[in-house]
Design a protein around this motif. Structure first.
Motif: not given
Length: 280
Positions: A200-213
């Motif tokens: 599963g795409c790591g860039a997607l997870s990074a964007a999700i985490w930054i938005k969540s933060l």
């Protein structure tokens, strides 16, 4: 913490208790490893909640891996002399963690572990009423000491990467989203579908985490799972990738090492997707 003196028998023995208290597997392992490293990060840990269930309950890599990777990324930032070195070390430590996890579970995917499609209410109910959720609690208990040991081992020999050029797709997304250098390094291990595994795409997870933060900093008591922006990120991602989520499918590549991934990104690989995620 020195890997030469770490005894796995002395590792954390409260994985199940922490999981019950914090509520998500991703946050549990971000917390456990941060605690072992001596650097708790409450907001950042809470922001990892949406990575549970295999990236917003999509069933891909187990949230325990995403949370643990964030923790080793933070530790790499603290230990390393420059960003290139920190990215290499974060990816290496993430790979070490994943190897440990696979030895115990024979898979990294949430859906294969839980036998549950969390997007389906009936499947979710069955997960609880069948008692399958207990497997996740027990896994947290058993894997926690192994996770710490593998993280420490993966963080050693950082001098090997002192002069190496290393780029992470996840770090590139975080940078474009205005993340701090530390936050960029925290997601570095997500590269290439988490530790270059092609899942599963790591860039997607990074964007999700930054938005969540960002959400956690504004909403101190509200769960980031309630953040409506995350659904928009996921929809934009699926539109841009024609509903693909695996790194290997999106990139058309199987990254064998840091150099392969770095070269791919430097040549413009996934540039459009990275921009889409950063702007979503």
């Amino acid at each position: 913490m020195d890997s030469t003196i770490y005894n796995i028998k002395d590792g954390p023995k409260d994985g199940k208790k922490v999981f019950r208290k914090l509520g998500t597997c991703s946050r549990t392992f971000f917390y456990i490893l941060n605690r072992e490293f001596g650097h708790p990060k409450e907001q950042e840990e809470r922001a990892s909640d949406p990575l549970a269930g295999g990236i917003m309950q999509q069933g891909y890599q187990c949230g325990m891996l995403w949370g643990a990777s964030l923790a080793v990324g933070a530790e790499a930032y603290r230990k390393c002399n420059n960003q290139n070195q920190a990215i290499c070390v974060a990816i290496n430590a993430t790979q070490s963690i994943m190897e440990s996890f696979i030895k115990r579970e024979q898979t990294i995917n949430c859906r294969e572990i839980t036998k549950c499609d969390f997007s389906n209410k009936l499947s979710f109910a069955k997960y609880f009423f069948s008692g399958r959720f207990l497997h996740c609690y027990n896994l947290a208990e058993k894997w926690a000491p192994e996770a710490v040991q593998s993280a420490i081992e993966g963080l050693t020999n950082k001098e090997t990467y002192l002069s190496k050029i290393c780029v992470s797709c996840a770090t590139e997304v975080a940078k474009k989203m205005g993340a701090s250098t530390e936050e960029m390094m925290m997601v570095a291990g997500f590269a290439g579908g988490l530790g270059l595994s092609g899942s599963g795409c790591g860039a997607l997870s990074a964007a999700i985490w930054i938005k969540s933060l960002e959400w956690c900093r504004e909403e101190e008591k509200s769960s980031p799972l309630k953040n409506p922006d995350l659904k928009n990120v996921l929809e934009a991602f699926y539109f841009a990738t024609d509903s693909k989520i695996l790194c290997s499918d999106i990139s058309g590549e199987h990254f064998m090492n840091f150099d392969d991934h770095t070269s791919f990104i430097k040549k413009g690989g996934c540039a459009k997707l990275i921009n889409t995620l950063a702007e979503s």
